[in-house]
Each structure stands twice: as C-alpha cells, then as structure tokens.
Design a protein around this motif. Sequence first.
Motif, PDB file in Angstrom:
ATOM      1  N   GLU A   3       0.825  -1.206   0.000  1.00  0.00           N
ATOM      2  CA  GLU A   3       0.000   0.000   0.000  1.00  0.00           C
ATOM      3  C   GLU A   3       0.859   1.256   0.000  1.00  0.00           C
ATOM      4  O   GLU A   3       0.381   2.347  -0.274  1.00  0.00           O
ATOM      5  CB  GLU A   3      -0.914   0.002   1.226  1.00  0.00           C
ATOM      6  N   PHE A   4       2.128   1.105   0.328  1.00  0.00           N
ATOM      7  CA  PHE A   4       3.067   2.225   0.341  1.00  0.00           C
ATOM      8  C   PHE A   4       3.981   2.113  -0.882  1.00  0.00           C
ATOM      9  O   PHE A   4       4.889   1.273  -0.908  1.00  0.00           O
ATOM     10  CB  PHE A   4       3.914   2.206   1.622  1.00  0.00           C
ATOM     11  N   GLN A   5       3.758   2.934  -1.886  1.00  0.00           N
ATOM     12  CA  GLN A   5       4.586   2.917  -3.081  1.00  0.00           C
ATOM     13  C   GLN A   5       5.470   4.147  -3.203  1.00  0.00           C
ATOM     14  O   GLN A   5       6.620   4.067  -3.608  1.00  0.00           O
ATOM     15  CB  GLN A   5       3.702   2.782  -4.331  1.00  0.00           C
ATOM     16  N   ASN A   6       4.901   5.311  -2.857  1.00  0.00           N
ATOM     17  CA  ASN A   6       5.654   6.562  -2.896  1.00  0.00           C
ATOM     18  C   ASN A   6       6.105   6.890  -1.474  1.00  0.00           C
ATOM     19  O   ASN A   6       5.272   7.205  -0.620  1.00  0.00           O
ATOM     20  CB  ASN A   6       4.797   7.689  -3.457  1.00  0.00           C
ATOM     21  N   SER A  21      22.556   6.026   7.592  1.00  0.00           N
ATOM     22  CA  SER A  21      21.342   5.195   7.600  1.00  0.00           C
ATOM     23  C   SER A  21      20.391   5.580   6.469  1.00  0.00           C
ATOM     24  O   SER A  21      19.707   4.730   5.906  1.00  0.00           O
ATOM     25  CB  SER A  21      20.630   5.324   8.947  1.00  0.00           C
ATOM     26  N   LEU A  22      20.352   6.870   6.138  1.00  0.00           N
ATOM     27  CA  LEU A  22      19.531   7.322   5.014  1.00  0.00           C
ATOM     28  C   LEU A  22      19.970   6.662   3.713  1.00  0.00           C
ATOM     29  O   LEU A  22      19.145   6.180   2.926  1.00  0.00           O
ATOM     30  CB  LEU A  22      19.618   8.843   4.876  1.00  0.00           C
ATOM     31  N   LYS A  23      21.271   6.654   3.476  1.00  0.00           N
ATOM     32  CA  LYS A  23      21.784   6.058   2.247  1.00  0.00           C
ATOM     33  C   LYS A  23      21.481   4.564   2.199  1.00  0.00           C
ATOM     34  O   LYS A  23      21.122   4.023   1.145  1.00  0.00           O
ATOM     35  CB  LYS A  23      23.286   6.310   2.143  1.00  0.00           C
ATOM     36  N   ARG A  24      21.617   3.918   3.341  1.00  0.00           N
ATOM     37  CA  ARG A  24      21.305   2.483   3.411  1.00  0.00           C
ATOM     38  C   ARG A  24      19.822   2.246   3.144  1.00  0.00           C
ATOM     39  O   ARG A  24      19.452   1.314   2.397  1.00  0.00           O
ATOM     40  CB  ARG A  24      21.698   1.969   4.799  1.00  0.00           C
ATOM     41  N   LEU A  25      18.970   3.093   3.704  1.00  0.00           N
ATOM     42  CA  LEU A  25      17.528   2.973   3.503  1.00  0.00           C
ATOM     43  C   LEU A  25      17.152   3.228   2.044  1.00  0.00           C
ATOM     44  O   LEU A  25      16.327   2.506   1.467  1.00  0.00           O
ATOM     45  CB  LEU A  25      16.796   3.948   4.419  1.00  0.00           C
ATOM     46  N   MET A  26      17.758   4.249   1.435  1.00  0.00           N
ATOM     47  CA  MET A  26      17.472   4.549   0.033  1.00  0.00           C
ATOM     48  C   MET A  26      17.820   3.378  -0.865  1.00  0.00           C
ATOM     49  O   MET A  26      17.055   3.018  -1.774  1.00  0.00           O
ATOM     50  CB  MET A  26      18.239   5.795  -0.393  1.00  0.00           C
ATOM     51  N   ALA A  27      18.974   2.777  -0.633  1.00  0.00           N
ATOM     52  CA  ALA A  27      19.386   1.630  -1.446  1.00  0.00           C
ATOM     53  C   ALA A  27      18.385   0.489  -1.311  1.00  0.00           C
ATOM     54  O   ALA A  27      18.004  -0.149  -2.307  1.00  0.00           O
ATOM     55  CB  ALA A  27      20.788   1.174  -1.023  1.00  0.00           C
ATOM     56  N   PHE A  28      17.926   0.259  -0.085  1.00  0.00           N
ATOM     57  CA  PHE A  28      16.950  -0.814   0.159  1.00  0.00           C
ATOM     58  C   PHE A  28      15.637  -0.541  -0.570  1.00  0.00           C
ATOM     59  O   PHE A  28      15.064  -1.438  -1.213  1.00  0.00           O
ATOM     60  CB  PHE A  28      16.717  -0.940   1.665  1.00  0.00           C
ATOM     61  N   GLU A  30      15.070   1.498  -3.184  1.00  0.00           N
ATOM     62  CA  GLU A  30      15.234   1.512  -4.638  1.00  0.00           C
ATOM     63  C   GLU A  30      15.357   0.100  -5.197  1.00  0.00           C
ATOM     64  O   GLU A  30      14.815  -0.220  -6.261  1.00  0.00           O
ATOM     65  CB  GLU A  30      16.431   2.367  -5.023  1.00  0.00           C
ATOM     66  N   GLN A  31      16.018  -0.778  -4.454  1.00  0.00           N
ATOM     67  CA  GLN A  31      16.115  -2.173  -4.876  1.00  0.00           C
ATOM     68  C   GLN A  31      14.745  -2.842  -4.869  1.00  0.00           C
ATOM     69  O   GLN A  31      14.485  -3.747  -5.660  1.00  0.00           O
ATOM     70  CB  GLN A  31      17.070  -2.929  -3.967  1.00  0.00           C
ATOM     71  N   GLY A  32      13.869  -2.377  -3.976  1.00  0.00           N
ATOM     72  CA  GLY A  32      12.524  -2.936  -3.898  1.00  0.00           C
ATOM     73  C   GLY A  32      11.557  -2.345  -4.905  1.00  0.00           C
ATOM     74  O   GLY A  32      10.383  -2.751  -4.947  1.00  0.00           O
ATOM     75  N   GLY A  33      12.013  -1.384  -5.706  1.00  0.00           N
ATOM     76  CA  GLY A  33      11.161  -0.805  -6.735  1.00  0.00           C
ATOM     77  C   GLY A  33      10.243   0.299  -6.248  1.00  0.00           C
ATOM     78  O   GLY A  33       9.300   0.679  -6.970  1.00  0.00           O
ATOM     79  N   VAL A 117       7.026  -3.514   7.522  1.00  0.00           N
ATOM     80  CA  VAL A 117       6.017  -2.460   7.404  1.00  0.00           C
ATOM     81  C   VAL A 117       5.508  -2.363   5.969  1.00  0.00           C
ATOM     82  O   VAL A 117       4.304  -2.284   5.721  1.00  0.00           O
ATOM     83  CB  VAL A 117       6.593  -1.105   7.867  1.00  0.00           C
ATOM     84  N   LEU A 118       6.426  -2.378   5.007  1.00  0.00           N
ATOM     85  CA  LEU A 118       6.031  -2.274   3.603  1.00  0.00           C
ATOM     86  C   LEU A 118       5.216  -3.484   3.161  1.00  0.00           C
ATOM     87  O   LEU A 118       4.411  -3.387   2.228  1.00  0.00           O
ATOM     88  CB  LEU A 118       7.272  -2.125   2.729  1.00  0.00           C
ATOM     89  N   ALA A 119       5.396  -4.611   3.839  1.00  0.00           N
ATOM     90  CA  ALA A 119       4.623  -5.816   3.532  1.00  0.00           C
ATOM     91  C   ALA A 119       3.271  -5.828   4.241  1.00  0.00           C
ATOM     92  O   ALA A 119       2.522  -6.800   4.124  1.00  0.00           O
ATOM     93  CB  ALA A 119       5.429  -7.056   3.908  1.00  0.00           C
ATOM     94  N   GLY A 120       2.969  -4.759   4.976  1.00  0.00           N
ATOM     95  CA  GLY A 120       1.676  -4.659   5.644  1.00  0.00           C
ATOM     96  C   GLY A 120       1.667  -5.143   7.069  1.00  0.00           C
ATOM     97  O   GLY A 120       0.618  -5.169   7.719  1.00  0.00           O
ATOM     98  N   LYS A 121       2.832  -5.508   7.605  1.00  0.00           N
ATOM     99  CA  LYS A 121       2.920  -5.986   8.986  1.00  0.00           C
ATOM    100  C   LYS A 121       3.339  -4.818   9.876  1.00  0.00           C
ATOM    101  O   LYS A 121       4.541  -4.564  10.068  1.00  0.00           O
ATOM    102  CB  LYS A 121       3.924  -7.140   9.100  1.00  0.00           C
ATOM    103  N   TYR A 122       2.366  -4.099  10.397  1.00  0.00           N
ATOM    104  CA  TYR A 122       2.669  -2.932  11.221  1.00  0.00           C
ATOM    105  C   TYR A 122       1.482  -2.600  12.118  1.00  0.00           C
ATOM    106  O   TYR A 122       0.371  -3.117  11.941  1.00  0.00           O
ATOM    107  CB  TYR A 122       3.025  -1.722  10.348  1.00  0.00           C
TER     108      TYR A 122
END
Length: 292
Positions: A3-6, A21-28, A30-33, A117-122
Amino acid sequence: MSEFQNIGLIGRTESGSAVFSLKRLMAFLEQGGYTVILEQETAAAVTGQGQGARISSKEKLGEQCDLVIVVGGDGSLLAAARALAKFSVPLLGINRGRLGFLTDITPDEIETKVGEVLAGKYIAESRFLLDMSVSRDGKPFGRGSALNDVVIHPGEFIRMIEFDLFIDGQFVYTQRSDGLIISTPTGSTAYALSGGGPIMHPKLDAIVLVPLNPHTLSSRPIVVEGSSEFKIVVREHNVARPHVTCDGHDQVITLPGDVIRIHKKPHRLTLVHPIDHNFYETCRSKLNWQVS
C-alpha cells in the motif's frame, strides 16, 4: 503490492550516522522498486546517492507520499509531524537520536523492520496535536502547533511568572511559577515527565497540565479531557516576558495582558510502528524500569 509505493524520506542532516542510515535505507527502497521522494535538505546531504529519487519540500511530501520515513531522533519526527499532520500521511521513525520514544526502529533493523512495514505488517497509532495562538488587544499575532507540548516559561531570565488559567471558560487558578507545560499523551514521556507529570498511554484522549516549580506545594498536575480548551492570561504584574514554545520551537514572546489559547488540532497524526511494538516495553527500555 504494498500500500506504500511513494515513500518520502526526511533525515537529521547534521548527523553523519543519520546520513549513513539514510543512504542504506534509500538503497533498500530503490532495490525494492519503490519511488523515493527526498525532502530538500535531506537530498542535499545525500548527494551522489539515489540519482533517481525525486526532491520535494517537506510540506509537499504530504501530498505526494503514501508513507514518510524519518531518520533521526524524536525531535526530527516532531518537526515532521507538525508539518505533515494536515495531510494524513503516516510517519515511521528510524532512531538516530538519543532516547527514541517515537523513532523506534534501530539502525541495524532497517531492512528487516521497514520491509515488514512495507509488507503490511505494522501497527498504526493515531495521535493528536495541539494548536496554540497568542492574541494582544484582541488581535492574533503568534501561533504554533505541537505533538508533544506547549510550554509557557520565563525565557532567558529565571523569574517567576504569573498568569490566570481557564479551562473550557471556567476559571481554574491564578498561578505564580516558573511556567506551565500543557502536554498531549505523546508528550507525557518528555518534558512533562521531567516536571513531575504522569505517564499517559498514547491512546488516551486526555491532556495534562504540569506546573513548573509553582510557588505553592498544593499546585499539582491536572489531567483533563482531550477536547478541553485552555485560555491563559498573562497578568499585569510580570517583570519577565513569558515565552511560549511548541515542541521547543515556534517561540512567541508575550507581554502582560496577552491571551494564550490552546486546543486540540483538528488533524490527527498516524504513527506507524513495527508489528511487535509495545508501549510498556518502550517504557521499560527507555526509562530503565526494573525487571525482576
């Protein structure tokens, strides 16, 4: 599909660890599309990373994003909450500060917890904010909003201040003290706690008023209904010029006769937590409660 795309990112740019941590998060992400949208100051701090990311002002993030992730301390999340609450965009915090009551994902859990969280488990929690305004001679001249607290204090000089307090139009008391904290349940574990106020569960629809060093031992914290409206009149006998701050920001300097009004903000904030979030566990770990 999530449900979270943007996904918007806001970071504590003066902190090297937060930028890492921001750079690590961005890479994660972007890899997830996912589409990554960087807040302007955050974008400047991660130059050379995430060339495909969009850049936006903090306020515009609320219009463009399905989720905003804040990398920093509680102060960073408070600032994001004040700017974004009116857009109803949920916030998720990654802790790169000190205490981390609101930013509850640790840096080494980024891929695991953010992925869940992105998978809806939150868990989603609704928190309310406070609106504050100051008027002089019947004309408004200062305002602000707070997720934690509105604080009235003497400013740069240590002097007692004197004011009248009204709740829902009813006179409560005249007080001489170092000030007054008007806190939400979210803020009850912050400055209000240091001032001797009670810890309130985040789900409570209540507001606590905590006097700061009152000139009488019988003046104690008061917990009232969350829909209450407060009027504080700065009395004529003040030598100091009482300051009003919202979450430590949006400072307004008052004069005798000024009227401060505080009430619940119409827009609520949604905080997103990992599925295993537990308020009491947070209190145990952050406040060092005893475990037998």
